[in-house]
Write a protein that holds these residues in place. Structure first.
Motif, PDB file in Angstrom:
ATOM      1  N   UNK A   1      47.070  42.431  49.543  1.00  0.00           N
ATOM      2  CA  UNK A   1      46.906  41.536  48.627  1.00  0.00           C
ATOM      3  C   UNK A   1      48.191  41.280  48.126  1.00  0.00           C
ATOM      4  N   UNK A   2      49.119  42.280  47.824  1.00  0.00           N
ATOM      5  CA  UNK A   2      50.631  42.126  47.320  1.00  0.00           C
ATOM      6  C   UNK A   2      51.167  41.351  48.155  1.00  0.00           C
ATOM      7  N   UNK A   3      51.466  41.636  49.504  1.00  0.00           N
ATOM      8  CA  UNK A   3      52.033  41.101  50.408  1.00  0.00           C
ATOM      9  C   UNK A   3      51.906  39.735  50.875  1.00  0.00           C
ATOM     10  N   UNK A   4      50.562  39.464  50.407  1.00  0.00           N
ATOM     11  CA  UNK A   4      50.052  38.072  50.874  1.00  0.00           C
ATOM     12  C   UNK A   4      50.383  37.089  49.601  1.00  0.00           C
TER      13      UNK A   4
ATOM     14  N   UNK B   1      56.194  39.764  43.559  1.00  0.00           N
ATOM     15  CA  UNK B   1      55.937  41.011  42.777  1.00  0.00           C
ATOM     16  C   UNK B   1      57.287  41.374  41.935  1.00  0.00           C
ATOM     17  N   UNK B   2      57.053  41.927  40.646  1.00  0.00           N
ATOM     18  CA  UNK B   2      58.136  42.085  39.898  1.00  0.00           C
ATOM     19  C   UNK B   2      58.302  43.639  39.611  1.00  0.00           C
ATOM     20  N   UNK B   3      57.209  44.389  39.204  1.00  0.00           N
ATOM     21  CA  UNK B   3      57.188  45.759  38.870  1.00  0.00           C
ATOM     22  C   UNK B   3      56.346  46.376  39.619  1.00  0.00           C
TER      23      UNK B   3
ATOM     24  N   UNK C   1      48.668  53.347  41.353  1.00  0.00           N
ATOM     25  CA  UNK C   1      49.761  52.593  41.396  1.00  0.00           C
ATOM     26  C   UNK C   1      49.395  51.043  40.906  1.00  0.00           C
ATOM     27  N   UNK C   2      50.119  50.642  40.058  1.00  0.00           N
ATOM     28  CA  UNK C   2      49.984  49.193  39.467  1.00  0.00           C
ATOM     29  C   UNK C   2      51.112  48.274  40.167  1.00  0.00           C
ATOM     30  N   UNK C   3      50.694  47.184  40.697  1.00  0.00           N
ATOM     31  CA  UNK C   3      51.484  46.000  41.337  1.00  0.00           C
ATOM     32  C   UNK C   3      51.428  45.060  40.152  1.00  0.00           C
ATOM     33  N   UNK C   4      52.740  44.524  39.616  1.00  0.00           N
ATOM     34  CA  UNK C   4      52.629  43.704  38.561  1.00  0.00           C
ATOM     35  C   UNK C   4      53.433  42.422  39.291  1.00  0.00           C
ATOM     36  N   UNK C   5      52.677  41.326  39.341  1.00  0.00           N
ATOM     37  CA  UNK C   5      53.547  40.050  39.664  1.00  0.00           C
ATOM     38  C   UNK C   5      53.593  38.960  38.863  1.00  0.00           C
ATOM     39  N   UNK C   6      54.034  37.902  39.165  1.00  0.00           N
ATOM     40  CA  UNK C   6      54.249  36.781  38.024  1.00  0.00           C
ATOM     41  C   UNK C   6      52.602  36.024  38.040  1.00  0.00           C
ATOM     42  N   UNK C   7      51.729  36.296  38.726  1.00  0.00           N
ATOM     43  CA  UNK C   7      50.379  35.735  38.417  1.00  0.00           C
ATOM     44  C   UNK C   7      49.451  36.698  38.383  1.00  0.00           C
ATOM     45  N   UNK C   8      49.608  37.869  37.844  1.00  0.00           N
ATOM     46  CA  UNK C   8      48.742  38.955  37.628  1.00  0.00           C
ATOM     47  C   UNK C   8      49.017  40.233  38.303  1.00  0.00           C
ATOM     48  N   UNK C   9      48.204  41.222  38.078  1.00  0.00           N
ATOM     49  CA  UNK C   9      48.562  42.829  38.638  1.00  0.00           C
ATOM     50  C   UNK C   9      47.247  43.052  39.437  1.00  0.00           C
TER      51      UNK C   9
END
Length: 460
Positions: free
Chosen positions: A193-196, A202-204, A333-341
């Motif tokens: 999901x993150x890589x797509x 992805x920021x943090x 692990x929490x992936x935080x991007x510009x449009x959600x987490x």
């Protein structure tokens, strides 16, 4: 060569490395033939496996992970504690007796891994020793042509890990690191999901790990007659024996060595090797590392156990993504991007009874439920799928394919953990070159990439 340019599919050339065939008659089983001459119609296509290190994680996780497969057989066990080695022999024999309904006594016992890996009938080894022995035994096994399943972390130092990766890739054996989260669906799906781009750019990345408590001073004790303590210490300095420095002499509770820096780095590698590996999977940084790292930690000022306690470390990668690792973050692990987490954790799964669990936390969660309801199409990034970690390793040996957690990926995850540990110790910002695997203009930090090794337990 620029290590960032190495492709995952280019790691392992596939060639059979086991020696010439010989057969072994084992009560209750047909004749066993080394996997090097297996054919589609061979009378037996079992992979002969040996367990090196037969403590807690081996008994409840690694040996059962192998023996449940009919095309593999545990034919030998090795431990330098003779009591544990004998108990492992009994355990494996009892399993096969129960499985077949016939008396079984076909497990050979070793007390020195060098003797075990010289046995040409053994095709593969599962290494479940304390951390400070991981790289040395795995390097010897690879040079002997044995396929390897290695408990994490990969190595005690970054220098050891680089040597191990180079030797394994040169040998062509199948190597799997025990980062079993790669064989858990929610971790793979989160990374996809993150890589797509489901959470935008992805920021943090926030990695939550448990900490370890300190303990009291422990008195010197007589070395048990069943333990080869000098060999157990291996390459590390000679120190007096006390039971809480090693492992329990009765039972298989969590061993004390896990909390001694002499033998490992504590939770930053113990659990960090899992979560930072899973973070790298989602970040698409499996073959590199951070370019900057800094942090702080509390270390015990007295007592036997001296690994880090509460801590917070941070790192920045070449792609600009920032990673924060701390015991103050929920385990996962929490992936935080510009449009959600997206947040991913093991949920209530435990490999051992002392593993922390997330309680009421969902194994997979997101800022918007629609994110984790998303479907990954065939023309998007689809990551390697494995339903069982030990099984994937065995199938990779049998089918001559790359496993889900190969050696260079393992080394990069472990080295990232060790970079965070070095930052804890130095308490200042460090600049790292992930291609050369050196700190930039920092002799003090570079000295921490290796440790002195006590003879004769030296990696050559």
């Amino acid at each position: 060569m620029n290590k960032d340019k190495i492709t995952r599919r280019g790691f392992l050339s596939r060639s059979a490395k086991t020696a010439a065939a010989s057969t072994l008659a084992v009560t209750g089983f047909p004749m066993i033939v080394p996997s090097s001459i297996f054919g589609k119609n061979a009378p037996s296509n079992r992979i002969n496996v040996a367990a090196i290190g037969t403590g807690r994680i081996s008994r409840i996780h690694d040996m059962p992970g192998v023996w449940k497969y009919d095309f593999a057989q545990l034919m030998a066990v090795c431990d330098l504690d003779t009591k544990r080695a004998e108990e492992a022999r009994v355990l494996v024999n009892q399993y096969y007796s129960s499985k077949t309904g016939k008396a079984f006594d076909g497990v050979k016992v070793y007390h020195d891994y060098k003797e075990l890996i010289s046995n040409k009938d053994i095709d593969a080894v599962v290494i479940s020793t304390p951390d400070h022995w991981h790289a040395l035994i795995a390097i010897a096994a690879a040079r002997a042509g044995k396929h390897i399943y290695l408990q994490k972390p990969t190595s005690l130092t970054i220098e050891e890990g680089r040597i191990l990766s180079d030797v394994v890739r040169k040998s062509g054996v199948t190597f799997q690191i025990g980062s079993q989260q790669r064989s858990s669906e929610q971790f793979r799906y989160a990374a996809e999901l993150v890589r797509n781009g489901r959470i935008g750019q992805l920021k943090n990345v926030y990695v939550g790990l448990p900490g370890d408590p300190s303990g009291p001073d422990e008195p010197e004790m007589p070395v048990p007659p069943n333990l080869n303590y000098d060999m157990w210490l291996g390459s590390t300095p000679e120190v007096y024996y006390t039971e809480n420095r090693v492992h329990p002499q009765n039972g298989y509770d969590r061993p004390g060595w896990l909390r001694c820096e002499q033998f490992g780095a504590g939770m930053i590698t113990g659990w960090g090797a899992h979560h930072i590996d899973s973070a790298h999977w989602g970040m698409d940084t499996e073959l590199t590392g951070p370019v900057e790292v800094w942090g702080r930690a509390e270390f015990p000022k007295s007592g036997l156990w001296d690994v880090h306690g509460i801590f917070r470390t941070e790192a920045v990668y070449k792609n600009g993504v920032k990673m924060v690792v701390s015991n103050e973050i929920p385990n996962g692990i929490k992936f935080e991007g510009t449009e959600g987490w997206i947040f991913v954790t093991r949920g209530n799964y435990r490999a051992t009874a002392t593993d922390p669990v997330a309680g009421e936390t969902k194994p997979l969660d997101a800022s918007d439920p629609k994110i984790i309801q998303s479907k990954i199409s065939s023309n998007e990034v689809n990551l390697y799928r494995s339903a069982d970690h030990h099984g994937n390793w065995l199938e990779s040996i049998r089918d001559k394919k790359e496993p889900i957690a190969p050696v260079e990926v393992a080394h990069r995850s472990c080295s990232a953990c060790l970079l965070h540990h070095i930052a804890m110790k130095l308490d200042r910002k460090l600049k790292w070159d992930p291609d050369k695997e050196k700190f930039i203009n920092d002799d003090e930090a570079n000295k921490m990439l290796s440790r002195p090794q006590r003879a004769p337990y030296v990696i050559k």
